[in-house]
Structure formats: structure tokens, C-alpha cells
Design an enzyme around this catalytic site. Structure first.
Site, PDB file in Angstrom:
ATOM      1  N   ARG A  40      -5.705 -16.585   4.507  1.00  9.91           N
ATOM      2  CA  ARG A  40      -5.034 -17.298   6.401  1.00  9.91           C
ATOM      3  C   ARG A  40      -3.536 -16.982   6.712  1.00  9.91           C
ATOM      4  NH1 ARG A  40      -1.058 -20.627   5.100  1.00  9.91           N
ATOM      5  NH2 ARG A  40      -0.581 -20.257   7.488  1.00  9.91           N
ATOM      6  N   GLY A  41      -2.098 -16.338   8.280  1.00  9.54           N
ATOM      7  CA  GLY A  41      -1.656 -16.361   7.646  1.00  9.54           C
ATOM      8  C   GLY A  41      -1.447 -14.885   8.170  1.00  9.54           C
ATOM      9  N   ALA A  42      -1.229 -14.709   9.052  1.00 10.93           N
ATOM     10  CA  ALA A  42      -1.487 -13.099  10.187  1.00 10.93           C
ATOM     11  C   ALA A  42      -1.183 -12.250   9.644  1.00 10.93           C
ATOM     12  CB  ALA A  42      -0.254 -13.771  11.615  1.00 10.93           C
ATOM     13  N   LYS A  94      -0.634 -21.205  15.934  1.00 11.77           N
ATOM     14  CA  LYS A  94      -1.140 -23.032  15.769  1.00 11.77           C
ATOM     15  C   LYS A  94      -1.668 -23.945  16.359  1.00 11.77           C
ATOM     16  CE  LYS A  94      -2.997 -22.621  12.864  1.00 11.77           C
ATOM     17  NZ  LYS A  94      -4.660 -21.808  12.829  1.00 11.77           N
ATOM     18  N   ASP A 115       1.171 -15.941  15.545  1.00 12.57           N
ATOM     19  CA  ASP A 115       0.154 -15.140  15.444  1.00 12.57           C
ATOM     20  C   ASP A 115       0.446 -13.680  16.632  1.00 12.57           C
ATOM     21  OD1 ASP A 115      -2.050 -15.864  12.952  1.00 12.57           O
ATOM     22  OD2 ASP A 115      -0.529 -17.485  14.087  1.00 12.57           O
ATOM     23  N   ARG A 161     -10.228 -11.465  13.115  1.00  7.10           N
ATOM     24  CA  ARG A 161      -8.951 -12.486  13.406  1.00  7.10           C
ATOM     25  C   ARG A 161      -8.500 -11.999  14.120  1.00  7.10           C
ATOM     26  NH1 ARG A 161      -6.700 -17.754  11.447  1.00  7.10           N
ATOM     27  NH2 ARG A 161      -7.485 -19.045  12.512  1.00  7.10           N
TER      28      ARG A 161
END
Length: 342
Positions: free
Chosen positions: A49-51, A239, A228, A86
Site C-alpha cells: 500500500r501507499g501510492a 485516506k 494519493d 487501485r
């Protein structure tokens, strides 16, 4: 491909491994991500996770698949599948656009490897520049509040907002960090708290609903978050819960900063309303599960609304801290993020 190691990604013996971010902090567990279906599943389940990290993991996998002999058509199909993994995180699209250009070259196996490794090194440098630019905004004695996780777990480098906080702490300017637990998946409570502990940065974990009380008591000097996607007008998707913090900070006249690399900019997205927002499973809200165990607290069959992200309007943001420097509200209003300024 050469051996590579970041906080959350590893390439060894032509295989990609990801640090399972659903297992932290109870377990440090590395998982193979050596095919498209597996990596997409890891992205959907937030094991990766994490852009920035999502974009890098997809790029590295494409390069490895090319090294294994996949032809151009198969790689193109893999690229499109990864691209859809995503929808909100624009770094994934931006990285894969560059990989697509490499795929069009005659020597595409070598070009894909070179481009993927270049993206990793660039991300490290981008994070370092963000930290330098952002730390200059942190005043001595600061008590900072952050949301979700924006450190080395989410990037190839020191992180974005958390990278700023860590550097400012090393400079002696941060006395405490308020860490939102970040419901429903607890990225703050599980990941940011773990990272700050590893870095020796003093922090206190809070439930998301406690931020307003802290601000009212004068216990927060600035809010730092990641992004993001940043639209051309400066609106920011991040988020879920970020928008609430921005409204609270605005009311209490507390600076609210967004830290992100330029790869998070979407100059062709006019505003936040045009950003697709991922909807996630009801089970994330009706209970919780992880390496610590699982529990359901809501009635079976409870109706749930669970967007992964919300949009913070540009008018609530004090500054956008990019690898190119700090962008002010006046500059954004004048078109700093517009397509013709890219």
C-alpha cells in the site's frame, strides 16, 4: 535484475517480494509477488500500500516478467491489469505510463528493467527533497498531527509527510507527533506508530475522533498528510478522514500541509470531483482482522459505507510540499498544477 532492497520491497534472484503490511507490527513477513494476479491481490488486500509503493511494485514486476521472457503482448496485458488495481492512486498510472513507453522500444526487456530501477531511485530522491522542503516549514517545539501512513513503508525512500516529520525531529524541532489510528484499517496505529518508534520519534496514538479535542486545547501546531492524487485545482484525494482533519485545522487556524511527489499530480484531472474513489468491503468496518486476530463487533448484515479515500478541497490546504519545493495557495490558484505548467 540486480538485487534491490527498500523498506517494503525486495528483488532477489529475479523475484519480487513485498513486506506484508497487514502483518505489521506483530510480524515482519515477506511475501512473494512474482505474478500479476498475486500482486493485484496484495494491492487489493493492502499487503502492499501507499501510492508511490504501489506504482513501484507494479513497475518492478513488469520488468521481472520481461526478464523471464514474456512477449510484448503479454506484458501489455499485464500492464493494463496492474493499472486497474487501485483506481485512486495516480502514481500507479504515472509509473505505468513510463513503463509503457519502455515497452514500445525494440530492446524492451532491458528498457523495462532500466526504467523500473530508475523509478525506484527517483522516488528515493523525491522523498529526500520533500523532507528538506517540508522540514523548513516546521517550527521549533512543534507538536504535529498526522494521518494514515506516509513513511518508508509507503515509498522507496524516507517517505512523504512522515519523512518531513522525521527530518524535522532530527533537526530538534519536533517534540511530539499525534498519530491518528486511521480507521477502519488502522494504518496509523499499526504502521506509523511502528515507524516512528523505529526512528525514535516521540509520538502518542489517538483515536481519529480525538483530533478536534486536541486542536481545541492548543495541542496541535500543524497537520501533515500525504496524498494519493492531487488534481489540477489543488484538491487532494487521501485516506478517508483527511478531509475531516482539514476542516478542523481550518476552523482552529492550524496549518494543514500536504506532502507528495510530483508523480502524485494529475494535471489532467480538473478537480476532486473527477477523482475516482475506491469503495471497499463492509467487513473492514464491521470488525477488524490482522496478525493480531479478528473480531466482528457490528450486527451481522449491517449496512456499511466504506470509501477508502476522501477529497480535501484546495481552499483548506496551507501548502503543497512537493519534491520541487513548497507550492502556495496563490500559486495553485494561478495554475501551478495546470496541464500547461507540467
Amino acid at each position: 535484475m540486480q538485487t534491490l532492497q527498500t523498506t517494503s520491497l525486495r528483488v532477489s534472484e529475479n523475484q519480487l517480494f513485498i513486506l506484508d503490511q497487514q502483518a505489521l507490527p506483530q510480524e515482519t513477513r515477506w511475501l512473494a509477488a512474482d505474478n500479476v494476479a498475486l500482486l493485484v491481490d496484495h494491492i487489493h488486500t493492502l499487503r502492499v500500500r501507499g501510492a508511490p509503493l504501489i506504482g513501484l511494485s507494479a513497475s518492478l514486476l513488469l520488468a521481472l516478467l520481461a526478464q523471464r521472457g514474456l512477449n510484448r503482448d503479454a506484458l501489455q496485458q499485464a500492464l493494463e491489469t496492474l493499472r486497474a488495481a487501485r483506481p485512486t492512486a495516480v502514481n500507479l498510472m504515472n509509473n505505468l505510463d513510463r513503463m509503457k513507453q519502455a515497452l514500445a522500444r525494440e530492446d524492451y526487456p532491458q528498457a523495462l528493467e532500466a526504467e523500473a530501477l530508475r523509478l525506484v531511485e527517483e522516488d528515493k530522491q523525491l522523498c529526500a527533497r520533500i523532507a528538506e522542503a517540508g522540514s523548513a516549514l516546521v517550527k521549533p517545539g512543534s507538536r504535529l498531527l498526522t494521518h494514515c501512513n506516509t513513511g518508508g513503508l509507503a515509498t522507496a525512500g524516507v517517505g512523504t509527510a512522515l519523512g518531513v516529520i522525521a527530518l524535522a525531529h532530527r533537526q530538534g524541532k519536533v517534540t511530539n507527533v499525534w498519530v491518528d489510528e486511521t480507521r477502519p484499517l488502522l494504518q496509523g496505529g499499526r504502521l506509523t506508530a511502528w515507524e516512528l518508534g523505529e526512528l525514535g520519534v516521540p509520538y502518542q496514538l489517538i483515536a481519529d475522533s480525538m483530533a478536534a479535542s486536541l486542536m481545541a486545547q492548543g495541542q496541535v501546531d500543524a497537520v501533515w498528510v500525504g496524498a494519493d492524487r492531487i488534481a489540477a485545482n489543488g484538491d487532494v484525494a487521501n485516506k478517508i478522514g483527511t478531509y475531516s482533519l482539514a476542516v478542523l485545522a481550518h476552523y482552529h487556524q492550524i496549518p494543514f500541509y500536504v506532502a507528495a511527489p510530483q508523480t502524485t499530480l494529475d494535471r489532467y484531472c480538473p478537480n476532486g470531483a473527477a477523482i475516482p474513489i475506491e469503495q471497499r468491503a463492509a467487513a473492514e468496518v464491521t470488525g477488524v482482522a490482522g496478525s493480531f486476530g479478528a473480531v466482528q463487533w457490528a450486527p451481522t448484515g449491517a449496512a456499511v459505507y466504506n470509501p477508502a479515500f476522501d477529497v480535501t478541497p484546495a481552499g483548506l490546504i496551507s501548502g503543497w510540499v512537493l519534491d520541487s519545493g513548497v507550492v502556495t495557495p496563490a500559486q495553485v490558484a494561478a495554475g501551478a498544477f495546470a496541464p500547461d505548467n507540467g
